[in-house]
Motif scaffolding. Structure first.
Motif, mmCIF file in Angstrom:
data_model
loop_
_atom_site.group_PDB
_atom_site.id
_atom_site.type_symbol
_atom_site.label_atom_id
_atom_site.label_comp_id
_atom_site.label_asym_id
_atom_site.label_seq_id
_atom_site.Cartn_x
_atom_site.Cartn_y
_atom_site.Cartn_z
ATOM 1 N N ALA A 188 0.805 8.429 -55.998
ATOM 2 C CA ALA A 188 0.158 8.833 -57.254
ATOM 3 C C ALA A 188 0.213 10.345 -57.458
ATOM 4 O O ALA A 188 0.451 10.822 -58.574
ATOM 5 C CB ALA A 188 -1.293 8.338 -57.281
ATOM 6 N N ASP A 189 0.011 11.114 -56.392
ATOM 7 C CA ASP A 189 0.032 12.570 -56.524
ATOM 8 C C ASP A 189 1.432 13.066 -56.889
ATOM 9 O O ASP A 189 1.589 13.946 -57.747
ATOM 10 C CB ASP A 189 -0.460 13.212 -55.212
ATOM 11 N N GLY A 190 2.448 12.492 -56.267
ATOM 12 C CA GLY A 190 3.819 12.875 -56.583
ATOM 13 C C GLY A 190 4.182 12.515 -58.020
ATOM 14 O O GLY A 190 4.766 13.316 -58.761
ATOM 15 N N LEU A 202 8.383 18.357 -54.910
ATOM 16 C CA LEU A 202 6.958 18.298 -55.197
ATOM 17 C C LEU A 202 6.242 17.361 -54.243
ATOM 18 O O LEU A 202 6.622 16.184 -54.130
ATOM 19 C CB LEU A 202 6.744 17.751 -56.610
ATOM 20 N N ASP A 203 5.232 17.876 -53.568
ATOM 21 C CA ASP A 203 4.384 17.020 -52.742
ATOM 22 C C ASP A 203 5.148 16.406 -51.557
ATOM 23 O O ASP A 203 4.772 15.358 -51.066
ATOM 24 C CB ASP A 203 3.776 15.911 -53.632
ATOM 25 N N ILE A 204 6.219 17.063 -51.138
ATOM 26 C CA ILE A 204 6.998 16.566 -49.982
ATOM 27 C C ILE A 204 7.092 17.698 -48.955
ATOM 28 O O ILE A 204 7.560 18.788 -49.293
ATOM 29 C CB ILE A 204 8.426 16.160 -50.407
ATOM 30 N N GLY A 253 -5.975 9.961 -56.178
ATOM 31 C CA GLY A 253 -5.038 9.191 -55.356
ATOM 32 C C GLY A 253 -4.862 9.788 -53.968
ATOM 33 O O GLY A 253 -4.632 9.085 -53.002
ATOM 34 N N ASP A 254 -4.999 11.099 -53.875
ATOM 35 C CA ASP A 254 -4.850 11.817 -52.606
ATOM 36 C C ASP A 254 -6.199 12.138 -51.947
ATOM 37 O O ASP A 254 -6.243 12.920 -51.011
ATOM 38 C CB ASP A 254 -4.118 13.153 -52.850
ATOM 39 N N HIS A 255 -7.288 11.551 -52.444
ATOM 40 C CA HIS A 255 -8.635 11.781 -51.883
ATOM 41 C C HIS A 255 -9.024 13.260 -51.930
ATOM 42 O O HIS A 255 -9.627 13.774 -50.989
ATOM 43 C CB HIS A 255 -8.721 11.305 -50.425
HETATM 44 MN MN LIG Z 1 -0.019 14.776 -52.269
#
Ligand SMILES: [Mn+2]
Length: 345
Positions: A24-26, A68-70, A142-144
Motif C-alpha cells: 500500500a505504501d509503495g 520508491l519505498d525499496i 498500510g505501513d503502521h
Molecule cells: Mn513503506
C-alpha cells in the motif's frame, strides 16, 4: 531528508521510470509522485524487496529511474545503472548511495527513530496539494506509521472530515476507518491477482479524486474474495493447527490458491496476542514461512532463523518475521520448529 534538494533533483528528471514497492505504501507513494513527475510507474517484481532480472534489464534503457519505498541499498541494482537515480526510502538504511548521479534520501539518516513511510515523504515533497493528502494517509496506515505522521492526519481531517475525524489520530482508529479499508483493498488486490492486481490498484489510487471513488472499483471485488478466503483459512486454522501447550504455540500449513501466509499469521496473532503463530505454505520452489507473536513474549525472528539455518533465509522483527526454505529441506525446518516450540516456555 532534504525536501528542497529532492525537488531540485526530481525537476531535472524527464519521464523517469518509477519502481515502487508492491504494498500500500509503495502504491500510494508512486501515485502521489506522479502528481509532480510524468513517467511510468511499475511495481518491483522479484520476491520480497528484489527486482527481477527482466525489470532491471529494461531499466537500463530508461532516461532516469526513481526507486520508491525499496531499500535498494541492500541490493546491487544501482551499481548496474549509469543514468540519474533517485532513491526515496524509509527502511533502516545500510548505506548512503548518494554519489554522482544518485540521490538517496531516507529520513533515518538524520533520525533513526523516526518512522515516516514513503507516502508521507512524497506528500511533503508535493507542497500545497492538500486534496491528495488522503492518498498518503492510505500508504501510512498500510505501513503502521500513523503515530509519527500526526500532521498529515490533521490535514486529512480538514480536507475529508467524513473520512478522518478531527482529534487524536491513532493507528487503531485510522485502520478501522475508510483509509484502513483502502489499504486492505490494495493488499487484497495483490493477494488475489498478484502483480496485475497491484498495477490495477496503483491506477485506481492515481485516478481517484476522493476516497469514496475507490469503493466502486475492481478493488472492492478483490477485497470481498480476499476476506472470504481469509475467513475460511481462519476456521481451518482453529480446527487443524498443531498446538504446543508448553509454549502456547501454533504451527499451521496453509494450502490456498491465494498468497495468504503472512495475512493469516497476522490475523490469527491479532486474535491470540500471547501465542506464537507460525504459518507455512509449500510450493514448487520451497516453503514460505510467516511467524508472529504480538506480545513479544517469544522472539519469532530468532525461531525462524534457527529453523531455516543453512537451508534458506529468514528474519524480521521479534513480533513479526518471515522466512523461506529451499525445496526438499522443508522437513528439516519443520522438525526444528517442532523441537523449539515443544521446548520453549
Ligand atoms: Mn513503506
Amino acid at each position: 531528508m532534504n525536501y528542497e534538494r529532492s525537488r531540485e533533483f526530481l525537476k531535472e528528471l524527464e519521464k523517469p521510470t518509477i519502481i515502487y514497492h508492491k504494498d500500500a505504501d509503495g502504491v500510494c507513494s508512486s501515485a502521489l509522485l506522479q502528481e509532480m513527475v510524468s513517467g511510468n510507474a511499475l511495481p518491483n517484481n522479484g520476491p520480497g524487496i528484489q527486482l527481477g532480472e527482466d525489470l532491471l534489464e529494461s531499466l537500463k534503457d530508461s532516461e532516469s529511474v526513481v526507486f520508491l519505498d525499496i531499500p535498494v541499498d541492500q541490493l546491487s541494482v544501482t551499481e548496474e545503472l549509469d543514468q540519474k537515480v533517485f532513491v526515496l526510502d524509509h527502511h533502516p538504511p545500510e548505506k548512503d548511495l548518494t554519489d554522482g548521479n544518485i540521490l538517496h534520501e531516507n529520513p533515518r539518516f538524520n533520525d533513526a527513530e523516526k518512522y515516516l513511510p514513503a507516502s508521507y515523504l512524497v506528500f511533503r515533497l508535493l507542497e500545497d496539494k492538500k486534496e491528495v493528502a488522503w492518498k498518503a494517509g492510505v500508504g501510512v496506515v498500510g505501513d503502521h506509521g500513523v503515530e509519527d505522521c500526526q500532521d498529515l492526519f490533521e490535514i486529512i481531517a480538514e480536507e475529508n472530515p467524513d473520512v478522518v475525524r478531527e482529534g487524536e489520530y491513532t493507528y487503531e482508529d485510522i485502520k478501522e476507518g475508510k483509509l484502513g479499508m483502502i489499504a486492505d483493498m490494495i493488499e487484497a488486490s495483490k493477494v488475489v491477482e498478484g502483480l496485475d492486481g497491484i498495477r490495477k490498484a496503483q491506477k485506481v489510487i492515481k485516478e481517484a479524486s476522493e476516497p469514496n471513488d475507490v469503493f466502486s472499483t475492481d478493488l472492492k471485488d478483490f477485497y470481498e474474495i480476499y476476506m472470504k478466503e481469509l475467513e475460511i483459512e481462519k476456521e481451518k486454522f482453529e480446527r487443524e493447527a498443531e498446538y504446543f501447550s508448553k509454549s502456547n504455540s501454533y504451527l499451521y500449513e496453509i494450502n490456498s490458491e491465494y498468497s495468504l501466509v503472512s495475512d493469516l499469521a497476522t490475523s490469527m496473532s491479532n486474535q491470540k496476542p500471547e501465542a506464537v503463530v507460525i504459518v507455512y505454505e509449500r510450493s514448487r520452489e520451497g516453503m514460505k514461512i510467516s511467524g508472529r507473536c504480538q506480545s513479544g513474549r517469544i522472539d519469532v525472528s530468532e525461531i525462524i532463523k534457527y529453523a531455516v539455518k543453512g537451508h534458506g533465509s529468514g528474519g524480521g522483527h521479534p513480533q513479526a518475521a518471515g522466512g523461506f526454505v529451499k525445496k526438499d529441506k522443508e522437513k528439516v525446518a519443520l522438525e526444528r520448529f517442532r523441537e523449539r516450540l515443544e521446548g520453549v516456555s
